[in-house]
Design a protein around this motif. Structure first.
Motif, mmCIF file in Angstrom:
data_model
loop_
_atom_site.group_PDB
_atom_site.id
_atom_site.type_symbol
_atom_site.label_atom_id
_atom_site.label_comp_id
_atom_site.label_asym_id
_atom_site.label_seq_id
_atom_site.Cartn_x
_atom_site.Cartn_y
_atom_site.Cartn_z
ATOM 1 N N VAL A 92 1.069 -1.397 0.359
ATOM 2 C CA VAL A 92 -0.262 0.381 0.400
ATOM 3 C C VAL A 92 0.992 1.212 -0.350
ATOM 4 O O VAL A 92 1.401 1.982 0.730
ATOM 5 N N PRO A 93 1.212 1.837 -0.762
ATOM 6 C CA PRO A 93 1.879 3.422 -1.614
ATOM 7 C C PRO A 93 2.071 4.603 -0.203
ATOM 8 O O PRO A 93 0.480 4.438 -0.414
ATOM 9 N N LEU A 94 3.027 4.667 -0.065
ATOM 10 C CA LEU A 94 2.255 5.726 1.385
ATOM 11 C C LEU A 94 3.737 7.184 0.896
ATOM 12 O O LEU A 94 2.837 8.267 0.599
ATOM 13 N N GLU A 95 4.802 6.594 0.073
ATOM 14 C CA GLU A 95 5.823 8.257 -0.329
ATOM 15 C C GLU A 95 5.856 7.611 -1.684
ATOM 16 O O GLU A 95 6.660 6.094 -1.750
ATOM 17 N N THR A 103 9.139 3.878 -2.127
ATOM 18 C CA THR A 103 10.328 4.190 -1.212
ATOM 19 C C THR A 103 9.913 4.112 0.505
ATOM 20 O O THR A 103 10.086 3.335 1.388
ATOM 21 N N LEU A 104 8.057 4.121 0.841
ATOM 22 C CA LEU A 104 7.606 4.100 2.131
ATOM 23 C C LEU A 104 6.250 3.572 1.445
ATOM 24 O O LEU A 104 5.600 3.646 0.585
ATOM 25 N N PHE A 105 5.796 2.381 2.414
ATOM 26 C CA PHE A 105 4.301 1.783 1.867
ATOM 27 C C PHE A 105 3.938 0.636 3.350
ATOM 28 O O PHE A 105 5.185 0.435 3.606
ATOM 29 N N PHE A 106 3.713 0.327 3.715
ATOM 30 C CA PHE A 106 2.803 -0.112 4.272
ATOM 31 C C PHE A 106 2.227 -1.661 3.450
ATOM 32 O O PHE A 106 2.348 -1.532 2.349
ATOM 33 N N LEU A 107 3.233 -3.165 4.099
ATOM 34 C CA LEU A 107 2.901 -4.149 3.474
ATOM 35 C C LEU A 107 1.373 -5.278 4.363
ATOM 36 O O LEU A 107 1.745 -4.980 5.661
ATOM 37 N N PRO A 111 -4.123 -9.208 -0.464
ATOM 38 C CA PRO A 111 -5.098 -7.925 -1.117
ATOM 39 C C PRO A 111 -5.527 -7.702 -1.731
ATOM 40 O O PRO A 111 -7.171 -7.851 -0.311
ATOM 41 N N GLY A 112 -5.639 -5.758 -1.337
ATOM 42 C CA GLY A 112 -6.810 -5.055 -1.261
ATOM 43 C C GLY A 112 -6.778 -4.791 -0.233
ATOM 44 O O GLY A 112 -8.446 -4.052 0.971
ATOM 45 N N ALA A 113 -6.027 -5.347 0.993
ATOM 46 C CA ALA A 113 -6.411 -5.026 2.738
ATOM 47 C C ALA A 113 -7.346 -3.595 3.194
ATOM 48 O O ALA A 113 -7.420 -3.094 4.132
ATOM 49 N N CYS A 114 -5.952 -2.866 2.823
ATOM 50 C CA CYS A 114 -6.232 -1.115 3.281
ATOM 51 C C CYS A 114 -7.012 -0.630 2.046
ATOM 52 O O CYS A 114 -7.464 0.964 2.061
ATOM 53 N N ILE A 115 -8.037 -0.918 0.683
ATOM 54 C CA ILE A 115 -8.767 -0.709 0.426
ATOM 55 C C ILE A 115 -10.488 -1.517 0.970
ATOM 56 O O ILE A 115 -11.450 0.049 0.865
ATOM 57 N N HIS A 116 -10.319 -3.022 1.628
ATOM 58 C CA HIS A 116 -11.689 -3.063 1.896
ATOM 59 C C HIS A 116 -11.388 -3.009 2.571
ATOM 60 O O HIS A 116 -11.114 -2.565 3.838
ATOM 61 N N VAL A 117 -13.117 -2.806 4.063
ATOM 62 C CA VAL A 117 -13.205 -2.165 5.576
ATOM 63 C C VAL A 117 -13.310 -3.504 6.000
ATOM 64 O O VAL A 117 -14.105 -4.433 5.418
ATOM 65 N N PRO A 118 -12.713 -3.434 7.121
ATOM 66 C CA PRO A 118 -11.841 -2.831 8.105
ATOM 67 C C PRO A 118 -10.459 -3.597 7.730
ATOM 68 O O PRO A 118 -10.572 -4.539 7.047
ATOM 69 N N PRO A 119 -9.582 -2.261 8.229
ATOM 70 C CA PRO A 119 -8.166 -2.589 7.749
ATOM 71 C C PRO A 119 -7.714 -4.297 8.488
ATOM 72 O O PRO A 119 -8.094 -4.055 9.747
ATOM 73 N N ILE A 139 -0.840 -2.439 -7.188
ATOM 74 C CA ILE A 139 -0.678 -3.028 -5.704
ATOM 75 C C ILE A 139 -1.566 -4.491 -5.085
ATOM 76 O O ILE A 139 -1.007 -5.231 -4.200
ATOM 77 N N TYR A 140 -2.537 -5.042 -6.580
ATOM 78 C CA TYR A 140 -1.988 -7.400 -5.710
ATOM 79 C C TYR A 140 -0.895 -7.924 -6.668
ATOM 80 O O TYR A 140 -1.256 -8.695 -6.397
ATOM 81 N N THR A 141 0.392 -7.281 -6.902
ATOM 82 C CA THR A 141 1.396 -8.053 -7.256
ATOM 83 C C THR A 141 1.545 -8.592 -5.984
ATOM 84 O O THR A 141 2.003 -7.454 -5.098
#
Length: 178
Positions: A92-95, A103-107, A111-119, A139-141
């Protein structure tokens, strides 16, 4: 179909190429008490503004009020602090840098964990710092991320994490890994 196969096999494969660390399972980041609480959790309602693609001014991906306590858990496994690991997940890209590399992302574990709710709970989110950067087209790779894991509370407008990882290596999962 191929992407589905990769997704299903990624987290359970446990296979490592020569010279790579064995895979760390996402459940290794969660205390046993949280694992048991997740197993006993009732079905989650996905009827929220985020489910329709509408987000709040804070991004809309933080935990909603009223979920079981385990969904907010920042409980960590002390033995994981400072450990060199290899973990599979989805970015989940951040920067990004000037060349558009992340260079900064959540792992996240699926897939889609931060698109669907709840995270996922914070102890199932890892902030990855990767100064070399990685070009992310999708982001699905699934990715393999190797580096030093730290217990660290991360508060971000998008989500909160209980771990951070200073990555030495990030690469896309290939079929030959499975």
């Amino acid at each position: 179909m191929r992407r589905l196969l990769l997704t299903l096999l990624l987290l359970g494969s446990g296979l490592a190429h020569a010279g790579e660390l064995p895979e760390t399972d996402w459940l290794d980041l969660m205390p046993l008490s949280d694992q048991k609480a997740l197993e006993a959790m009732p079905e989650i309602d996905h009827n929220s503004p985020e489910a329709q693609g509408t987000f709040t001014d804070k991004g809309g991906l933080k935990q909603s009020k009223g979920l079981p306590a385990v969904m907010y858990s920042t409980k960590t496994v002390a033995a994981m602090n400072g450990k060199n690991i290899r973990i599979g997940g989805y970015p989940v890209p951040l920067e990004t840098d000037a060349k558009g590399r992340s260079t900064l992302f959540f792992l996240v574990p699926y897939p889609g964990a931060c698109i669907h709710v709840p995270p996922p709970p914070p102890n199932q989110l890892v902030l990855v710092r990767y100064p070399k950067g990685l070009k992310l087209d999708d982001i699905y790779t699934p990715l393999w991320v190797t580096g030093t894991l730290r217990v660290e509370n991360v508060n971000n407008d998008l989500a909160d994490a209980a771990y951070a990882l200073d990555a030495g290596k990030v690469r896309v999962v290939k079929e030959s890994d499975l």
